[in-house]
Each structure stands twice: as structure tokens, then as C-alpha cells.
Design an enzyme around this catalytic site. Structure first.
Site, PDB file in Angstrom:
ATOM      1  N   ASN A   7      -8.086  -2.811 -21.913  1.00 26.42           N
ATOM      2  CA  ASN A   7      -6.845  -3.810 -22.341  1.00 26.42           C
ATOM      3  C   ASN A   7      -7.158  -4.407 -23.428  1.00 26.42           C
ATOM      4  OD1 ASN A   7      -5.058  -5.736 -22.498  1.00 26.42           O
ATOM      5  ND2 ASN A   7      -5.562  -6.632 -20.623  1.00 26.42           N
ATOM      6  N   ARG A  91      -3.699  -0.513 -20.472  1.00 25.68           N
ATOM      7  CA  ARG A  91      -2.580  -1.596 -20.435  1.00 25.68           C
ATOM      8  C   ARG A  91      -1.774  -1.311 -22.006  1.00 25.68           C
ATOM      9  NH1 ARG A  91      -2.225  -7.810 -22.066  1.00 25.68           N
ATOM     10  NH2 ARG A  91      -0.413  -8.244 -21.325  1.00 25.68           N
ATOM     11  N   HIS A 180       4.257  -9.384 -18.316  1.00 29.24           N
ATOM     12  CA  HIS A 180       3.159  -9.605 -17.127  1.00 29.24           C
ATOM     13  C   HIS A 180       3.700  -8.961 -16.089  1.00 29.24           C
ATOM     14  CE1 HIS A 180       2.695 -14.092 -19.128  1.00 29.24           C
ATOM     15  NE2 HIS A 180       1.597 -13.141 -19.361  1.00 29.24           N
ATOM     16  N   ARG A 241       3.899 -21.479 -26.949  1.00 30.64           N
ATOM     17  CA  ARG A 241       5.202 -21.398 -27.160  1.00 30.64           C
ATOM     18  C   ARG A 241       6.139 -22.039 -26.323  1.00 30.64           C
ATOM     19  NH1 ARG A 241       3.580 -15.530 -24.659  1.00 30.64           N
ATOM     20  NH2 ARG A 241       2.317 -14.766 -26.328  1.00 30.64           N
ATOM     21  N   GLU A 384      -4.879  -7.287 -12.860  1.00 27.92           N
ATOM     22  CA  GLU A 384      -4.312  -6.322 -13.515  1.00 27.92           C
ATOM     23  C   GLU A 384      -4.962  -4.929 -13.611  1.00 27.92           C
ATOM     24  OE1 GLU A 384      -1.445  -8.505 -16.853  1.00 27.92           O
ATOM     25  OE2 GLU A 384      -3.369  -9.569 -16.291  1.00 27.92           O
TER      26      GLU A 384
END
Ligand code: ADP
Length: 409
Positions: A7, A91, A180, A241, A384
């Protein structure tokens, strides 16, 4: 079958070597601050920290090479040579509309990913660097790409289209993609498994609350909406954000403050969210600590963050016509007891009743709703890497099956 999961972030690399037969993590770790003058290197063997040091690492290829050397080293290694790595699972953040599932990475796939750089300029370049580095270092080992956007490709048109000029979608790819996906897929499927219920019959909301946060509604096995959109900026309030805002703010503030596109983009991606609201940090541990000491802006940041999550839970339950399972995951979702409690307060009329005692847990799988709650609420740590490894195995098995079919045709 051993699967090496990579990743690659813009300045980091997370890795795991997984024996997919028993899903055991043989080795894992992370390299942070790649390209900075001093990088951090961590290597775990069977979940025990084996090595931790600082050194200069110039790029991702260099980082992957260092990890691979540790994996086969006499002192710290877990395998004898690279031929024991059967597949590398990568990923990849953005597949656009091109891939709705995981794929074996070929030259054509790399070209398609490069085309998507403009859709994910912060993430895809690092993912591609990781793929190219792994191809160079292990040229005989197949690579599989697992995309963050793929799980959300089951969304209906009414969820992914914006009410914008239609040719912006057709010609420029402006639509909701969602992110995600690997995490939402894992925790929602795991939730159904824990409940021992058919995934394809459930109404599930999964809340991935980390530094980047998103929430997804999954009805009968299909994503019917997700809060991140064309970019990861939309939806929930995040570390840095803003999530949903009035788009009219952007041209207004650019003019008022004489900001360039790059400057406003930086403000929105790196200098907004709870960091901007609290003026303290993007890390909820620090914000919670400050709020406890009475800091008003910290409290406000927490209130605004929780309010947005609650707003989405309500709207997604309305869209699905009910809710069976609500899942919390990622850094905040798994660890921030007070945040979960605040989000779930006063939702009784909705069939959601939290058990404060059960909620007092961190980083482990647990039911946190009370016996009287109609909706089951769970904390499920995301994994993940395991999804990527499972997907890589599936892709390879299918590939071999196709070859065999061709041979006996
Ligand atoms: P990402 O993968 O998006 O970088 P993570 O899922 O690892 O993020 O989440 C990181 C965030 O989780 C941290 O910035 C912090 O806000 C939050 N977090 C982690 N541990 C805790 C904790 N014990 N209490 C509260 N918040 C936490």
C-alpha cells in the site's frame, strides 16, 4: 500461497506478507517519510516488532527493496527467497469507471491507471510507482491491483450522477466514484458474518472514520450511496478536509482572497476540516484532550464532525428504507469512544440504542448496541490488507482456471 500486499502512499509504504491459506500475517510493517532526509522503517515478524530504525530512503523502489531484503534475511527473515512470494497485491486508489473488480496488472492496466492520474493526482502516482518498483524487483511475480473505487461501482446512476451538465460526466468523467471501498467491503461483509445473516439481505451503513472519513450505505450486497464523491473531498468533515460545502464558496473566496487554483486546492485538502475548526490538530486524540480541558474550538470541531456523521446515517437509513447493521471502523471509528457515543446519542426513535458500557472499548471487534436496540451496532477494525490478499488470490485462481480452460479447449 504467500501474498505480499503493498500500500504505497505519497510518502509512505505499508506492507504485509500473508499466508492466504490460513490468513496468517507472516511479516508486516511500514516505512514512513520516504523522500524526507530521514525515513522511519518498521518491520514486524508474526506481529512482533523485530526491527525499527531510521535511515535515508530515496524512493518507493528503495523502500520496497529494503523490505524484501528483510523478508529473506537470515537473521530476521520469514522466507528463504522471493520465489516464496506467489503474488503481489497492490492497493490502488482510483480505477475510474474502467475496473469494477480486481485485476491482474498488465502493461494495459498500468496505462489505464496512468490515464486516471488526473482523477486521483494525490494517490495514483504513488500506487503506480509501487507497481513499477515491484515489477522491477520481482519480474517473475504476478501483480494484482485492488481498487478503492471498485466496491462502489455497484452504485446506481441516481447515486453517482451529479446534477451538473451531462457532458461533464460523459466527456470529463465527473461523477461520484467513492473511496475506502476495500475497507467498507471488509467491515460490512464481516458484520454480516458476525451476525450470521445473509449479506445480500441486509441494510448496512459502514462508517470509516479515520484521518480521511467516509460513510457507505450497502443494501442487499450493493452500494447504494457513499459520501466521498468525485474526489475524497466530499461528504464527512475530515482531519484536514471540509466534506460537503456550498460550491459557491470556491469562486467567491478565490476572488476575495486572490487565491490560485493550487492554493485553494491546498486549503481544501490540507488546511480545512477539524484542523481548521479546532486550530489545534487534525488528530482527534489531541482535539479530544483539548476539549476535555475546556477548549471551545476543540469542542466545536467535535460537535460539527459528529453532527455530519449523524446527518448521513439518517439520510442513508431513509434511502434504504431502514437499517439492520451500523459499523464503525478506522482510527476514530475503532478508538474514539466519546465520538461514537456522541454520534449515536438520541437515535432511539431510529431503532439505535447504544450500550455505553459495551461502547467503552478500543481497537477490537465488539457489539456496542444495547439488547433493546433494533439496529445492531458494531465496532469492526478494518483490514484492507486482508481484503487485498483475498482478492489477489481470487484473481490468480481465476487466471489459472482460464488458462486451463484454454488448454483443454
Ligand atoms: P488514515 O488511514 O486515514 O490515515 P486512520 O484510520 O489510521 O487514518 O486514522 C487516523 C486517525 O484516527 C488519527 O488522526 C486520529 O484522529 C484517530 N485516532 C487514532 N487513535 C485514536 C484514539 N485512541 N482516540 C481518538 N482518535 C484516534
Amino acid at each position: 500461497m504467500n501474498i505480499f500486499v503493498l500500500n504505497c502512499g505519497s510518502s509512505s509504504l505499508k506492507y504485509q506478507l500473508i499466508n492466504i491459506e490460513n490468513e496468517e500475517v507472516i511479516a508486516n510493517g511500514l516505512v514512513e517519510k520516504i523522500t524526507e532526509s530521514i525515513s522511519d522503517f518498521k518491520y514486524y515478524r508474526k506481529n512482533n516488532l523485530e526491527l525499527e530504525f531510521e535511515l535515508e530512503i530515496t524512493d518507493h523502489k528503495n523502500a520496497i527493496q529494503l523490505v524484501l531484503e528483510r523478508l529473506i534475511s537470515e537473521e530476521h527473515g520469514v522466507i528463504e527467497n522471493f520465489s516464496e512470494i506467489d503474488v503481489v497485491g497492490h492497493r490502488v486508489v482510483h480505477a475510474g469507471e474502467k475496473f469494477s473488480g480486481s485485476v491482474l496488472i498488465t502493461k494495459e492496466v498500468i496505462a489505464a491507471l496512468k490515464e486516471n492520474i488526473k482523477l486521483a493526482p494525490l494517490h495514483n502516482p504513488a500506487n503506480i510507482v509501487g507497481i513499477e518498483a515491484s515489477k522491477k524487483l520481482m519480474p517473475k511475480t504476478p501483480d494484482v491491483g485492488v481498487f478503492d473505487t471498485a466496491f462502489h461501482q455497484s452504485m446506481p446512476e441516481e447515486a453517482y450522477l451529479y446534477a451538473l451538465p451531462y457532458d461533464w460526466y460523459q466527456e470529463n468523467g465527473v461523477r461520484r466514484y467513492g473511496f475506502h471501498g476495500t475497507s467498507h467491503k471488509y467491515v460490512s461483509e464481516r458484520g454480516a458474518e458476525i451476525l450470521n445473516k445473509d449479506y445480500n439481505k441486509l441494510k448496512i451503513i459502514s462508517c470509516h472514520l479515520g484521518n480521511g472519513s467516509s460513510i457507505t450505505a450497502i443494501k442487499e450486497g450493493k452500494v447504494i450511496d457513499t459520501s466521498m464523491g468525485f474526489t475524497p473531498l466530499e461528504g464527512l468533515v475530515m482531519g484536514t478536509r471540509p466534506g460537503d460545502i456550498d460550491p459557491g464558496i470556491i469562486p467567491y473566496i478565490m476572488q476575495e482572497r486572490n487565491l490560485s487554483i493550487e492554493e485553494v486546492d491546498k486549503k481544501l485538502n490540507n488546511q480545512s476540516g477539524v484542523l481548521a475548526l479546532s486550530s489545534i490538530s487534525n488528530d482527534f486524540r489531541e482535539i479530544l484532550e483539548a476539549a476535555e480541558k475546556g477548549n471551545k474550538r476543540a469542542k466545536l470541531a467535535i460537535d460539527i464532525f459528529c453532527r455530519r456523521v449523524k446527518k448521513y446515517i439518517g439520510s442513508y437509513a431513509a434511502l434504504m428504507g431502514g437499517l439492520d447493521l451500523l459499523v464503525f471502523t478506522a482510527g476514530i471509528g475503532e478508538n474514539a469512544v466519546q465520538i461514537r457515543s456522541k454520534i449515536l446519542s438520541e437515535l432511539e426513535y431510529f431503532g439505535i440504542l447504544i450500550d455505553e458500557e459495551k461502547n467503552n472499548i478500543k481497537a477490537k471487534e465488539a457489539k456496542i448496541s444495547s439488547k433493546r436496540s433494533i439496529v445492531d451496532v458494531y465496532v469492526i477494525p478494518t483490514n484492507e490488507e486482508l481484503v487485498i490478499a483475498r482478492e489477489a488470490k481470487k484473481v490468480m485462481e481465476k487466471y489459472i482456471e482460464d488458462i486451463v480452460k484454454d488448454l483443454i479447449k
